[in-house]
Scaffold this motif. Structure first.
Motif, short mmCIF file in Angstrom:
data_model
loop_
_atom_site.label_atom_id
_atom_site.label_comp_id
_atom_site.label_asym_id
_atom_site.label_seq_id
_atom_site.Cartn_x
_atom_site.Cartn_y
_atom_site.Cartn_z
N LYS A 137 35.46 39.54 43.69
CA LYS A 137 36.30 39.73 42.49
C LYS A 137 37.53 40.56 42.82
CE LYS A 137 32.62 39.23 39.04
NZ LYS A 137 31.84 39.89 37.97
N ARG A 138 37.34 41.56 43.69
CA ARG A 138 38.47 42.39 44.11
C ARG A 138 39.55 41.54 44.78
NH1 ARG A 138 35.02 46.55 46.52
NH2 ARG A 138 34.88 47.99 44.75
N MET A 139 39.11 40.69 45.67
CA MET A 139 40.06 39.83 46.37
C MET A 139 40.70 38.84 45.39
SD MET A 139 39.45 37.25 49.61
CE MET A 139 38.21 38.34 50.32
N LEU A 140 39.88 38.31 44.51
CA LEU A 140 40.36 37.34 43.52
C LEU A 140 41.51 37.89 42.68
CD1 LEU A 140 39.86 34.58 42.00
CD2 LEU A 140 38.40 35.87 40.46
N VAL A 141 41.32 39.06 42.09
CA VAL A 141 42.37 39.58 41.20
C VAL A 141 43.61 39.99 41.98
CG1 VAL A 141 40.74 40.26 39.39
CG2 VAL A 141 41.44 41.96 41.09
N GLU A 142 43.42 40.44 43.20
CA GLU A 142 44.58 40.81 44.03
C GLU A 142 45.40 39.57 44.38
OE1 GLU A 142 43.62 43.18 47.56
OE2 GLU A 142 45.46 42.34 48.44
N LYS A 143 44.73 38.54 44.84
CA LYS A 143 45.45 37.34 45.27
C LYS A 143 46.05 36.56 44.09
CE LYS A 143 43.02 36.30 49.63
NZ LYS A 143 44.16 36.24 50.57
N VAL A 144 45.31 36.48 43.00
CA VAL A 144 45.84 35.74 41.84
C VAL A 144 47.06 36.47 41.27
CG1 VAL A 144 45.34 35.01 39.46
CG2 VAL A 144 43.70 34.55 41.27
N THR A 145 46.98 37.78 41.21
CA THR A 145 48.12 38.56 40.71
C THR A 145 49.36 38.31 41.59
OG1 THR A 145 46.66 40.26 39.84
CG2 THR A 145 48.96 40.89 40.19
#
Lengths: 61, 61, 61, 61, 61, 61
Positions: free
Chosen positions: C17-25
């Motif tokens: 989830k950490r990687m997800l929100v960083e990359k999507v942002t």
């Protein structure tokens, strides 16, 4: 309750929407044991410019 | 799955939306280990009259 | 703005989830010309009992 | 956080929307102990062709 | 109609939710000229693991 | 497309959900002329503490 949202491409006729909400309401009433008055449906019309699968907009397919 | 909804101010070009869905799909695929075909994205264009922070409409700022 | 909702199957790790929100942002910032501070992401974890394609629940496939 | 979505029939004036977001923000701030800056509100205008109760479109009532 | 969704961090008490729906309903009734019976509110409790601003999860701040 | 979200009180059995997605999918296919494979349904289970009409939580009625 239940509250239903249906997101679909724009361009459906009023007659299709009429049939849609009637049939979907009936499907819910039969399946989860609730009264028709409890079923609220929101339809959202969407442009093909605003939907994508696999990273490609629907208008580009 | 995953299903993504992106709510943003209207006025983005088709080219920006194209880039947006391509990059967001890629970001999801890399992060949560899914195939691109599984990623669906819905974009919602919003008017500045329809968004508020701290009790003030965006069109009034 | 933008406000992003990501609906996906439960079971992803905090690290994903950490990687997800960083990359999507980052993907959004690069595509539609906005500051990272403006990007809000809501993740919804979903059980396989609560998703269906073609009339079949994901837990039955 | 909180993020609020308000779905209602189209046709409200800008003045009504202004009052709406101001009052709803205040109601949330008073109830759940958060700062006004944290409250984001999205309004969705809906046509009467796109809402149904009890299997009937609002435009047909 | 109107249909309201309020997304907020989990942990609010029942008493806070009671006050929230009462006050928000009143705010809407006063602003857009509708009857209380028409106002439906859905609350979604969210974990801090499932919300991000500026690419950072709320649980990491 | 279409993407359907159904918000309802928790407590429905797996068997009810199975029937629900099957019947709702069929209702949509018949009404708006699309293939079953295109119909995705997301169910959200909701606690009675998280839904209100007329300013009153469902758990208080």
């Amino acid at each position: 309750m239940p509250i239903v949202q249906i997101e679909m491409f724009e361009g459906r006729t009023l007659e299709q929407k009429r049939m849609l909400v009637e049939k979907v309401t009936q499907a819910i009433v039969e399946s989860v044991n609730t009264a028709p008055e409890n079923v609220k449906i929101v339809i959202r019309d969407m442009s093909k410019e605003n939907y994508a699968i696999a990273g490609k907009l629907a208008c580009d397919k």
